[in-house]
Design a protein around this motif. Structure first.
Motif, PDB file in Angstrom:
ATOM      1  N   LEU A  67       0.892  -1.187  -0.043  1.00 37.30           N
ATOM      2  CA  LEU A  67      -0.089  -0.010   0.024  1.00 37.30           C
ATOM      3  C   LEU A  67       0.934   1.374  -0.127  1.00 37.30           C
ATOM      4  N   LEU A  68       2.138   1.298  -0.073  1.00 35.84           N
ATOM      5  CA  LEU A  68       2.942   2.199   0.102  1.00 35.84           C
ATOM      6  C   LEU A  68       2.749   3.049   1.393  1.00 35.84           C
ATOM      7  N   ARG A  69       2.510   2.375   2.595  1.00 33.68           N
ATOM      8  CA  ARG A  69       2.178   3.103   3.684  1.00 33.68           C
ATOM      9  C   ARG A  69       3.208   3.234   4.779  1.00 33.68           C
ATOM     10  N   PRO A  70       3.416   4.167   5.271  1.00 36.16           N
ATOM     11  CA  PRO A  70       4.719   4.257   6.181  1.00 36.16           C
ATOM     12  C   PRO A  70       4.162   3.438   7.426  1.00 36.16           C
ATOM     13  N   VAL A  71       5.390   2.717   7.984  1.00 33.51           N
ATOM     14  CA  VAL A  71       5.183   1.823   9.086  1.00 33.51           C
ATOM     15  C   VAL A  71       6.328   1.903   9.838  1.00 33.51           C
ATOM     16  N   THR A  72       6.045   1.881  11.277  1.00 33.69           N
ATOM     17  CA  THR A  72       7.143   1.680  12.251  1.00 33.69           C
ATOM     18  C   THR A  72       6.936   0.225  12.790  1.00 33.69           C
ATOM     19  N   LEU A  73       8.036  -0.611  13.022  1.00 34.30           N
ATOM     20  CA  LEU A  73       7.911  -1.973  13.241  1.00 34.30           C
ATOM     21  C   LEU A  73       8.901  -2.285  14.685  1.00 34.30           C
ATOM     22  N   GLU A  74       8.351  -2.270  15.813  1.00 38.26           N
ATOM     23  CA  GLU A  74       9.412  -2.659  16.843  1.00 38.26           C
ATOM     24  C   GLU A  74       9.126  -4.057  17.097  1.00 38.26           C
ATOM     25  N   LEU A  75       9.930  -5.106  17.092  1.00 40.63           N
ATOM     26  CA  LEU A  75       9.694  -6.677  16.775  1.00 40.63           C
ATOM     27  C   LEU A  75      10.490  -7.102  17.953  1.00 40.63           C
ATOM     28  N   GLY A  76      10.732  -8.433  17.583  1.00 41.15           N
ATOM     29  CA  GLY A  76      11.276  -9.301  18.644  1.00 41.15           C
ATOM     30  C   GLY A  76      12.958  -9.047  18.815  1.00 41.15           C
ATOM     31  N   GLY A  77      13.401  -9.978  19.693  1.00 43.40           N
ATOM     32  CA  GLY A  77      15.062  -9.801  19.933  1.00 43.40           C
ATOM     33  C   GLY A  77      15.283 -11.135  20.561  1.00 43.40           C
ATOM     34  N   LYS A  78      16.776 -11.086  20.517  1.00 43.02           N
ATOM     35  CA  LYS A  78      17.493 -12.392  21.142  1.00 43.02           C
ATOM     36  C   LYS A  78      18.991 -11.766  21.285  1.00 43.02           C
ATOM     37  N   SER A  79      18.976 -10.818  22.252  1.00 44.92           N
ATOM     38  CA  SER A  79      20.278  -9.827  22.580  1.00 44.92           C
ATOM     39  C   SER A  79      21.192 -10.660  23.221  1.00 44.92           C
ATOM     40  N   ALA A  80      22.466 -10.142  23.021  1.00 43.08           N
ATOM     41  CA  ALA A  80      23.561 -11.014  23.808  1.00 43.08           C
ATOM     42  C   ALA A  80      24.015  -9.951  25.172  1.00 43.08           C
ATOM     43  N   ALA A  81      24.396 -10.438  25.995  1.00 46.12           N
ATOM     44  CA  ALA A  81      25.270  -9.920  26.998  1.00 46.12           C
ATOM     45  C   ALA A  81      26.514 -10.410  27.039  1.00 46.12           C
ATOM     46  N   ILE A  82      27.444  -9.770  26.666  1.00 47.77           N
ATOM     47  CA  ILE A  82      28.736 -10.017  26.663  1.00 47.77           C
ATOM     48  C   ILE A  82      29.570  -9.659  27.985  1.00 47.77           C
ATOM     49  N   VAL A  83      29.795 -10.780  28.562  1.00 46.71           N
ATOM     50  CA  VAL A  83      30.619 -10.513  29.755  1.00 46.71           C
ATOM     51  C   VAL A  83      32.019 -10.825  29.568  1.00 46.71           C
ATOM     52  N   LEU A  84      32.882  -9.585  29.815  1.00 46.74           N
ATOM     53  CA  LEU A  84      34.380  -9.587  29.520  1.00 46.74           C
ATOM     54  C   LEU A  84      34.860 -10.242  30.520  1.00 46.74           C
ATOM     55  N   ASP A  85      36.328 -10.527  30.462  1.00 50.26           N
ATOM     56  CA  ASP A  85      37.259 -11.274  31.128  1.00 50.26           C
ATOM     57  C   ASP A  85      37.411 -10.371  32.428  1.00 50.26           C
ATOM     58  N   ASP A  86      37.271  -9.102  32.342  1.00 42.81           N
ATOM     59  CA  ASP A  86      37.625  -8.351  33.564  1.00 42.81           C
ATOM     60  C   ASP A  86      36.393  -7.890  34.308  1.00 42.81           C
ATOM     61  N   ALA A  87      35.039  -8.562  33.831  1.00 40.03           N
ATOM     62  CA  ALA A  87      33.861  -7.750  34.598  1.00 40.03           C
ATOM     63  C   ALA A  87      33.778  -8.213  36.245  1.00 40.03           C
ATOM     64  N   ASP A  88      33.294  -7.355  36.645  1.00 39.00           N
ATOM     65  CA  ASP A  88      32.795  -7.613  38.134  1.00 39.00           C
ATOM     66  C   ASP A  88      31.752  -8.514  38.340  1.00 39.00           C
ATOM     67  N   LEU A  89      31.932  -9.914  38.489  1.00 40.98           N
ATOM     68  CA  LEU A  89      30.790 -10.588  38.291  1.00 40.98           C
ATOM     69  C   LEU A  89      29.572 -10.370  39.375  1.00 40.98           C
ATOM     70  N   ALA A  90      29.867  -9.817  40.568  1.00 40.34           N
ATOM     71  CA  ALA A  90      28.643  -9.625  41.530  1.00 40.34           C
ATOM     72  C   ALA A  90      27.802  -8.466  40.912  1.00 40.34           C
ATOM     73  N   ALA A  91      28.574  -7.419  40.328  1.00 38.27           N
ATOM     74  CA  ALA A  91      27.648  -6.247  39.773  1.00 38.27           C
ATOM     75  C   ALA A  91      26.916  -6.587  38.452  1.00 38.27           C
ATOM     76  N   THR A  92      27.594  -7.761  37.748  1.00 40.76           N
ATOM     77  CA  THR A  92      26.973  -8.143  36.476  1.00 40.76           C
ATOM     78  C   THR A  92      25.784  -8.891  36.767  1.00 40.76           C
ATOM     79  N   VAL A  93      25.984  -9.690  37.700  1.00 40.56           N
ATOM     80  CA  VAL A  93      24.516 -10.661  37.795  1.00 40.56           C
ATOM     81  C   VAL A  93      23.312  -9.581  38.346  1.00 40.56           C
ATOM     82  N   ARG A  94      23.766  -8.650  39.112  1.00 41.93           N
ATOM     83  CA  ARG A  94      22.851  -7.797  39.718  1.00 41.93           C
ATOM     84  C   ARG A  94      22.224  -6.956  38.659  1.00 41.93           C
ATOM     85  N   GLY A  95      23.209  -6.368  37.798  1.00 40.76           N
ATOM     86  CA  GLY A  95      22.437  -5.822  36.360  1.00 40.76           C
ATOM     87  C   GLY A  95      21.514  -6.737  35.332  1.00 40.76           C
ATOM     88  N   LEU A  96      22.019  -8.140  35.517  1.00 38.34           N
ATOM     89  CA  LEU A  96      21.236  -9.108  34.640  1.00 38.34           C
ATOM     90  C   LEU A  96      19.978  -9.294  35.112  1.00 38.34           C
TER      91      LEU A  96
END
Length: 478
Positions: free
Chosen positions: A244-273
């Protein structure tokens, strides 16, 4: 029980064309808590006609400041019953009240006030000198027209306002179609709009299922579609709007990644997760549900994430102590459990959870963490939309980025590190519409949306307002 027998169309409460009813059931105890009308195609016709008449009327011709005044009155009205509105969402979809208070109580108010202020500050016209030196061009922002806003059940009041606030600020009129699971709050919003004097037809609410949404999307009287929901439904809507040549905004699904680096503070990381990976019992589109852990710390990360998930209080969503509520419906619980079964069958190890908690009633699932997951596994590829996490090992940073980007989706994500500059540099390499370093939180003043199968277009920020304008160039002689 909260019961409505009428739809809100053209500034009036109108009985639907037929006598169908949508029953709203509490996911916490499986009791009926509300009933609303089931709209038909005829009702959609009436709603679109009312929105069209309102768009041809005074609303788009008001000044931005005058429209902003109305938005601010609506914000004041919604602020009066913030707690009741938050509880209404919790009762309908099982969102823990500790989350709903902010996300559903405060957020709609803040969005209205933000877009009211932005409307006042955004010039509608700009004069540009012509590059050929022969006069100038007046570039004008004009409202796009009648908007079909289709909203999911997971954050119904907030995601309604992602669309309604900028659309109204721009001068558009709206036909709102909420999800069947969360219809009561949409009609309560209509009542609030009526109380503050929103002109008739500027907001219309039709309640129904997918068939009503599909009819609305393809309606010839609609000028733009704004949709939040599954990628499968978004693809169908995109196909219709493309034809229809109709403008559309689509906010759809996700499968996002949390990258935990080797220097991460693990206690703070899991609180954030706890919020960036499990918010709203995992029923949030942008969550980092793939946890990427360095092989050198893999067992440590698995234990920490499993410890977090196992410690979260599961129970009555109206209790302030609850961190994980039920799935929105029996169907959704069955879907989540089918993925847990697939993870087990695929050889992944259940580090915690994997079953149902002890509640006698309600559609609950234990927060579940899988270890020994390959990124090709179903539980790592497909959106589950429940409290299920997959911990995936990686070797070096390049492999971590490769795994993060090896996904059909690109909506959110997080980086966890003790070196913020290192995290920012890594965030630049991830193919996604948004990503956080050491936390994740939407910013109302910045664009939000996805890439790849996570959608097209952006909401929030000035970009969210621009989505409801089209541009007109008026050429002026020297």
């Amino acid at each position: 029980m909260i019961e409505h027998d009428s739809l809100y169309i053209g500034g009036q409460w109108l009985r639907p064309a037929e006598n169908g009813v949508i029953t709203v059931v509490s996911p916490a105890d499986e009791q009926t808590i509300g009933a609303v009308p089931l709209a038909t195609a005829t009702d959609v016709d009436h709603a679109v006609a009312a929105a069209g008449a309102a768009f041809r009327g005074t609303w788009p011709r008001l000044t931005p400041g005058e429209r902003a005044d109305v938005l601010e009155r609506l914000a004041d009205e919604l602020a009066k019953n913030r707690d009741e509105r938050a509880a209404l969402t919790s009762r309908q979809n099982g969102m823990p009240i500790a989350i709903a208070a902010s996300a559903e109580g405060d957020s709609p108010v803040g969005l209205l006030r933000y877009y009211a202020a932005l409307a006042r500050a955004t010039p509608l016209e700009e004069r540009r000198p012509r590059l050929d030196g022969n006069g100038e061009t007046l570039v004008r922002k004009e409202p796009v027209g009648v908007v079909a806003a289709i909203v999911p059940w997971n954050f119904p009041q907030a995601l309604t306002m992602f669309k309604l606030a900028p659309a109204l600020a721009a001068g558009c009129t709206v036909v709102l179609k909420p999800a069947p699971e969360t219809t009561v709050d949409a009609l309560e919003l209509a009542a609030a709009c009526e109380r503050v004097g929103l002109p008739a037809g500027v907001l219309n609410v039709v309640t129904g299922g997918a068939d009503v949404g599909e009819y609305l999307v393809s309606h010839p009287g609609v000028h733009k579609v704004a949709f939040t929901g599954s990628t499968a439904a978004g693809r169908r809507i995109g196909e219709v709007c493309g034809r229809l040549l109709r403008p559309v905004t689509l906010e759809l699904g996700g499968k996002s990644a949390a990258i935990v680096l080797d220097d991460a503070d693990l206690a703070a990381t899991v609180r954030g997760l706890a919020t960036s990976s499990l918010l709203n019992s995992g029923q949030t589109c942008y969550l980092s549900t793939r946890i990427l852990a360095p092989r050198t710390r893999y067992a440590e990360v698995v234990d920490a994430v499993a410890g977090l998930a196992g410690s979260l209080t599961v129970g009555d969503p109206l209790s302030p102590d609850t961190l994980v509520g039920p799935m929105v419906s029996r169907r959704q619980r069955d879907r989540v459990e089918s993925y847990i079964a697939a993870g087990k069958a695929g050889g992944a190890t259940v580090a915690t959870g994997g079953g149902r908690p002890a509640q006698d009633r309600g559609w609950y699932v234990q927060p579940t963490v899988f270890a020994n997951v390959d990124n090709d596994a179903r539980i790592a590829r497909e959106e589950i939309f429940g409290p299920v996490l997959a911990v995936i090992p990686y070797g070096d940073i390049d492999e971590a980025v490769g795994i993060a980007n090896d996904s059909d989706y690109g909506l959110g994500g997080t980086i966890w590190t003790s070196d913020v500059d290192r995290g920012v540099e890594l965030a630049r390499r991830v193919e996604t519409g948004s990503i956080g370093v050491n936390f994740y939180g939407l910013d109302v003043g910045a664009p939000f949306g996805g890439v790849k199968a996570s959608g097209i277009g952006r909401e929030l920020g000035p970009e969210g307002l621009a989505a409801y304008h089209h541009l007109k160039s008026i050429y002026l002689p020297a």
